[in-house]
Design a protein around this motif. Structure first.
Motif, short mmCIF file in Angstrom:
data_model
loop_
_atom_site.label_atom_id
_atom_site.label_comp_id
_atom_site.label_asym_id
_atom_site.label_seq_id
_atom_site.Cartn_x
_atom_site.Cartn_y
_atom_site.Cartn_z
N GLU A 1 -25.40 26.77 80.81
CA GLU A 1 -26.76 27.28 80.64
C GLU A 1 -27.20 28.06 81.89
N MET A 2 -28.21 28.89 81.72
CA MET A 2 -28.78 29.66 82.82
C MET A 2 -30.08 28.99 83.25
N PRO A 3 -30.08 28.25 84.35
CA PRO A 3 -31.31 27.58 84.79
C PRO A 3 -32.24 28.58 85.47
N SER A 4 -33.51 28.21 85.57
CA SER A 4 -34.42 29.04 86.37
C SER A 4 -34.04 28.96 87.84
N LEU A 5 -33.55 27.80 88.27
CA LEU A 5 -33.02 27.62 89.61
C LEU A 5 -32.10 26.40 89.60
N LEU A 6 -30.93 26.55 90.19
CA LEU A 6 -29.97 25.47 90.30
C LEU A 6 -30.01 24.93 91.73
N ILE A 7 -30.35 23.65 91.87
CA ILE A 7 -30.34 23.01 93.18
C ILE A 7 -28.97 22.36 93.37
N VAL A 8 -28.20 22.88 94.31
CA VAL A 8 -26.88 22.34 94.62
C VAL A 8 -27.01 21.46 95.85
N THR A 9 -26.59 20.21 95.76
CA THR A 9 -26.73 19.29 96.88
C THR A 9 -25.42 19.21 97.67
N ALA A 10 -25.52 19.42 98.98
CA ALA A 10 -24.36 19.37 99.87
C ALA A 10 -24.28 17.97 100.46
N GLU A 11 -23.40 17.15 99.91
CA GLU A 11 -23.27 15.76 100.35
C GLU A 11 -21.83 15.48 100.74
N GLY A 12 -21.64 14.57 101.67
CA GLY A 12 -20.30 14.19 102.08
C GLY A 12 -19.94 14.77 103.43
N GLU A 13 -18.65 14.72 103.76
CA GLU A 13 -18.17 15.19 105.05
C GLU A 13 -18.27 16.72 105.14
N LEU A 14 -18.50 17.20 106.37
CA LEU A 14 -18.62 18.63 106.58
C LEU A 14 -17.35 19.37 106.18
N ALA A 15 -16.19 18.74 106.39
CA ALA A 15 -14.93 19.39 106.00
C ALA A 15 -14.93 19.73 104.51
N ASP A 16 -15.40 18.80 103.67
CA ASP A 16 -15.45 19.06 102.23
C ASP A 16 -16.49 20.13 101.90
N LEU A 17 -17.59 20.15 102.63
CA LEU A 17 -18.61 21.17 102.37
C LEU A 17 -18.07 22.56 102.68
N ILE A 18 -17.29 22.67 103.75
CA ILE A 18 -16.69 23.97 104.06
C ILE A 18 -15.68 24.35 102.97
N LEU A 19 -14.90 23.36 102.52
CA LEU A 19 -13.89 23.63 101.49
C LEU A 19 -14.52 24.11 100.20
N PHE A 20 -15.55 23.40 99.72
CA PHE A 20 -16.18 23.74 98.44
C PHE A 20 -17.23 24.84 98.57
N GLY A 21 -17.68 25.13 99.79
CA GLY A 21 -18.78 26.07 99.97
C GLY A 21 -18.50 27.44 99.39
N ARG A 22 -17.22 27.84 99.34
CA ARG A 22 -16.88 29.17 98.81
C ARG A 22 -17.33 29.34 97.36
N LEU A 23 -17.49 28.21 96.64
CA LEU A 23 -17.88 28.31 95.23
C LEU A 23 -19.33 28.78 95.07
N LEU A 24 -20.10 28.75 96.15
CA LEU A 24 -21.44 29.33 96.09
C LEU A 24 -21.35 30.82 95.75
N ARG A 25 -20.27 31.44 96.18
CA ARG A 25 -20.11 32.86 95.89
C ARG A 25 -19.90 33.09 94.39
N LEU A 26 -19.24 32.15 93.73
CA LEU A 26 -19.10 32.29 92.28
C LEU A 26 -20.45 32.24 91.60
N LEU A 27 -21.33 31.34 92.08
CA LEU A 27 -22.68 31.28 91.51
C LEU A 27 -23.39 32.62 91.69
N ALA A 28 -23.30 33.17 92.91
CA ALA A 28 -23.97 34.44 93.17
C ALA A 28 -23.35 35.57 92.35
#
Length: 703
Positions: free
Chosen positions: A424-451
Motif C-alpha cells: 500500500e501507499m501510506p501518507s507517511l511511513l515511519i521506519v524505526t531504526a532499532e538494534g546495533e549500529l552495524a545493522d542500521l548501516i547494513l539495512f540503511g541502503r534500503l531507504l533508497r528503495l523507498l525513495a
C-alpha cells in the motif's frame, strides 16, 4: 587506609549521593593515585563514571580493577556492569559467570547474568537464574522485577502477575510495581482491576504520565471516550514527546469529532550547493532527485479505519523506576547483597537493563506440526533464520526473523500504528531504526528503495545516529522524534528497518550497492591533512586484545602507516600496552562527538585501506566502498556468510577468517599478506602513472 584518607572517602561518597559526580570523582582519583589498587575506591570510581555517562572511562577503570583483583568476584561483577552499559551482552554474561564461579552465593552475579540472558533472548535460562537468585534471597527486588518481565515475554501471564503482586507487597510505596501490574491486567482484558492498579500508582505518584495513560486506556475499554481523552491529555501534558500518547489522543479526538489538524509540513529540501559538493559519482543522482512531494500524501480518508489497532500498554520495562544514587557505605566491604528497602549498589543501567524484545512484525507464528509438538521458541526461530541468512536462503531468513519477533509474547510495537504491508501507499511511513549500529548501516541502503519508489518515509533513530544515517539519502528525512508529523493521520504506517528486506527486496542482489553512505564534504576536506605518510591503514579492534595483537604484523610492513579508528576511552591504554603502539596515529580528543562515526566516515576517504574486526567500522568502510580487510571469528555475524572470503553486501571488503575464537595467529599472517599485496599494487600503479606522464606531456605539446 589512613584516617585522613578515610575522611576524604567519606566526603566523596557524600558528594556522590548528592549527585555531585565530578567533585566525587576528583577525590576518588586522588585517593587512587595515592593508594592504587584499593578496591572499594575503584568500585565507587567506576560507578560514578557510569552514572556520569562516561562509559569508556568506567570500562578502563573496571578492567584495571579486575586485573588487580582476579580472585574477587565483585571485581568481575564490576567489569560486567561496564560491559552491560556498552550493550556487550555476551561478554558481560561471561564476566558475571566468572563471578558466580568464584562465589556461587553472590546474588548480584546471578540476577545480572539472568538480565544478560534475557537480553540475548535466552528467556528460560534467564528465569532459572532469577529463580536461583530469589532462592538465595527471597527479597531480592531486582531479580523479582526482571523475572516478572521475562515471564511476560514467555507468555507466563499468571506467574508474572504473581510476581508483580509480590513486588507491591514488598515495596508498597513504589508506584512502578502497581503500574506494571495494571499494564499486565489491561493486556489480559481485566480492565477494572487494571484501573484499580493505575489509581494506586497515581496515589503514590500523581504526575506519572504512564499511570494517566493507563487510566485512559481503561476508560476507553469501558467505552467512556471523553474520560479517556481527558486522561490522555494529562499524560501528554506530563510527557509531550511520547508518540504513543500523541497517537492515542489524536484517535480519541477524531472519534469524538475533533477538528482536523493541519496537514504535515514538507521538510525543506537541503541546500543544493551543500548537497552536491563532494559527492561520489554513484550518489549524485540520489542527491539531485526531486525532493518535492516526498512527503506529500494523497488526501487522507477522514473516517476512522474499520479496526483501530489498540495502543500498547505502558512498557513494563519502563515502568520500573531508575535506581536512586547509591547509598554508599565508606567502610571496606564491597558490593553487598541488595535487599528490599536498601539502595541498589549498581548503576541504573546495570540494575534495570534493556530487556525489551524486537518490535512486532504482523506475521503469524508457526502452528504446531502435524504430530502435535509445541511450536519452536522465538529464540529457536531466530537462530534458524540467522542460519538461513548466513547460507543465502534469503526469503526463508527474513520470514523467520519476523516470525520470531511475533512469537515473542512481550513484543510490542514501538508505535501504535498499523504495520506496513509493503504494497500500500501510506501518507507517511515511519521506519524505526532499532538494534546495533552495524545493522542500521547494513539495512540503511534500503531507504533508497523507498525513495526510488516515491514512498514518503521518515526514519526514526536515536539522536546520536541521526547525523550519520542522514547521509544515506537526502530524500528520506531522519529524526529522533515525530515533530512535524500529523499523528492523527489514519494513513500513517510503521515498519522496522530490519523488516524492509522481507517487504521490499529479499535478495541482496536487488539492494542499492555501495557507496550508498556519504560523508560530509566539509569533514572530508578538514581531515585530509591527518593522513600520515606512506600506505595509510586504519585499524579498529573494538576491545578485542587478541585481534589488536594480530595487528603487530601490519606495523612491521615497510611503508605502512597505521591510524587507530577507535574512539573508546580505553583504546589508548590498550595501544600503549603493545610493542607497536608508538607507531600508530591517534584520532585525538573531540572525535565523532556530534554523532556516531561522523568524522570517521570522512577520514577513511583518505586512507588506503581499513583493517578491522566485525562491527560498525567494517560496515562503515563497506558502505563507503572503501577497500578493507575484515577479521572474522568462527562464530560470525550472518552477513559475513560461512566460508567465503567475500560478502554479497560489501564488494570492497575481503574477509580473513580465524579458525579459533581467541587465537588470531593465523589471521595475523592473512591480514599482513592482504595489506602487503594492496601496497604493492598501489606502487605498481604509481610507477605506471609516473612513466606515462612524459609521453602524455609530449602528446599534449604536439597538439
Amino acid at each position: 587506609m589512613a584516617e585522613d584518607e578515610r575522611a576524604a572517602l567519606s566526603r566523596a561518597t557524600t558528594l556522590h549521593r548528592e549527585g555531585r559526580l565530578d567533585e566525587a570523582l576528583e577525590i576518588y582519583s586522588r585517593l587512587l593515585k595515592a593508594r592504587p589498587g584499593v578496591f572499594e575506591v575503584e568500585r565507587l570510581y567506576v560507578f560514578a563514571q557510569l552514572q556520569a555517562g562516561r562509559v569508556k572511562e568506567a570500562h578502563a577503570a573496571a578492567r584495571r580493577a579486575k586485573l588487580g583483583h582476579p580472585r574477587n568476584p565483585h571485581a568481575h561483577v564490576l567489569f560486567g556492569a561496564t560491559l552491560q552499559a556498552e550493550h556487550k551482552w555476551e561478554r558481560a554474561l561471561a564476566a558475571f559467570a566468572a563471578a558466580t564461579k568464584l562465589d556461587p552465593g553472590l546474588v548480584e552475579a546471578r540476577y545480572l547474568a539472568g538480565n544478560m540472558l534475557a537480553n540475548l533472548g535466552r528467556n528460560a535460562e534467564a528465569v532459572a537464574h532469577f529463580d536461583t537468585a530469589l532462592t538465595l534471597d527471597p527479597r531480592a527486588v531486582e531479580a523479582l522485577v526482571n523475572r516478572a518481565k521475562v515471564r511476560v515475554r514467555l507468555g507466563q501471564s499468571a506467574e508474572a502477575l504473581a510476581d508483580f503482586t509480590r513486588l507491591a507487597e514488598l515495596q508498597p510505596r513504589e508506584h512502578a510495581h502497581f503500574l506494571a501490574k495494571g499494564a499486565l491486567l489491561h493486556d489480559l482484558g481485566r480492565s477494572a482491576e487494571a484501573a484499580q492498579a493505575a489509581m494506586a500508582a497515581l496515589q503514590l505518584k500523581p504526575d506519572s504520565a504512564d499511570a494517566h495513560f493507563l487510566v485512559g486506556q481503561t476508560f476507553r475499554a469501558a467505552g467512556d471516550l471523553p474520560a479517556a481523552r481527558n486522561a490522555f491529555r494529562v499524560a501528554l501534558a506530563a510527557d509531550p514527546d511520547r508518540p504513543a500518547f500523541q497517537l492515542a489522543l489524536a484517535r480519541i479526538e477524531r472519534e469524538l469529532g475533533a477538528a482536523e489538524s493541519p496537514s504535515v509540513p514538507s521538510d525543506p529540501a537541503p541546500d543544493a550547493e551543500a548537497t552536491q559538493q563532494g559527492l561520489e559519482p554513484a550518489d549524485a543522482q540520489h542527491a539531485s532527485a526531486d525532493l518535492d512531494g516526498t512527503l506529500a500524501a494523497a488526501p487522507a480518508d477522514e473516517a476512522a479505519p474499520a479496526t483501530e489497532p489498540a495502543e500498547p500498554s505502558p512498557d513494563l520495562a519502563s515502568a520500573i523506576p531508575a535506581a536512586e544514587p547509591p547509598a554508599f557505605d565508606p567502610s571496606p566491604p564491597a558490593l553487598d547483597v541488595v535487599r528490599s528497602g536498601s539502595e541498589p549498589d549498581l548503576p541504573p543501567d546495570a540494575v534495570h537493563p534493556d530487556v525489551e524484545s524486537l518490535p512486532v512484525a504482523e506475521f503469524a507464528a508457526p502452528e504446531p506440526d502435524a504430530v502435535g509438538r509445541e511450536p519452536p521458541t522465538p529464540e529457536a526461530l531466530r537462530l534458524r533464520a540467522l542460519d538461513a541468512l548466513a547460507e543465502g536462503r534469503w526469503q526463508e531468513g527474513w520470514t523467520g526473523l519476523d516470525a520470531s519477533a511475533t512469537s515473542d509474547a512481550s513484543a510490542q510495537k514501538p508505535l501504535p500504528l498499523p504495520h506496513w504491508d509493503g504494497a500500500e501507499m501510506p501518507s507517511l511511513l515511519i521506519v524505526t531504526a532499532e538494534g546495533e549500529l552495524a545493522d542500521l548501516i547494513l539495512f540503511g541502503r534500503l531507504l533508497r528503495l523507498l525513495a526510488d519508489r516515491r514512498i514518503p518515509a521518515r526514519l526514526l533513530a536515536e539522536a546520536g545516529h541521526v547525523p550519520l544515517l542522514s547521509r544515506i539519502d537526502a530524500r528520506i528525512p531522519v529524526a529522533s522524534d515525530l515533530a512535524g508529523v500529523d499523528v492523527r493521520d489514519a494513513n500513517l504506517r510503521w515498519a522496522p528497518l530490519g523488516s524492509l528486506p522481507r517487504l521490499m527486496a529479499p535478495d541482496p542482489q536487488g539492494w542499492p550497492q555501495p557507496p550508498y553512505l556519504l560523508a560530509d564534504p566539509a569533514r572530508i576536506a578538514r581531515w585530509r591533512e591527518m593522513r600520515p605518510e606512506g600506505f595509510a591503514v586504519g585499524i579498529a579492534w573494538n576491545g578485542d586484545l587478541a585481534l589488536l595483537s594480530a595487528f603487530s604484523a601490519l606495523a612491521s610492513l615497510e611503508g605502512v602507516a597505521l591510524v587507530s579508528l577507535e574512539t573508546r576511552g580505553e583504546a589508548e591504554a590498550e595501544l600503549a600496552a603493545t610493542r607497536f603502539g608508538g607507531q600508530v596515529t591517534r584520532l585525538g580528543p573531540g572525535w565523532d562527538v556530534d554523532g556516531s562515526f561522523t568524522d570517521t566516515a570522512a577520514l577513511i576517504q583518505h586512507l588506503d585501506m581499513v583493517v578491522t574486526g566485525e562491527g560498525p567500522v567494517a560496515h562503515l568502510a563497506g558502505a563507503r566502498a572503501r577497500p578493507g580487510l575484515v577479521a572474522i571469528g568462527p562464530t560470525a555475524h550472518w552477513c559475513w556468510g560461512r566460508e567465503a572470503g567475500t560478502t554479497a553486501f560489501y564488494p570492497s571488503l575481503t574477509l580473513v577468517r580465524a579458525a579459533h575464537p581467541k587465537d588470531w595467529s593465523d589471521v595475523a599472517a592473512g591480514l599482513a599478506a592482504g595489506v602487503a599485496a594492496s601496497r604493492s599494487t598501489m606502487r605498481s600503479t604509481a610507477n605506471v602513472a609516473t612513466h606515462a606522464t612524459p609521453v602524455a606531456a609530449r602528446r599534449q605539446a604536439a597538439l
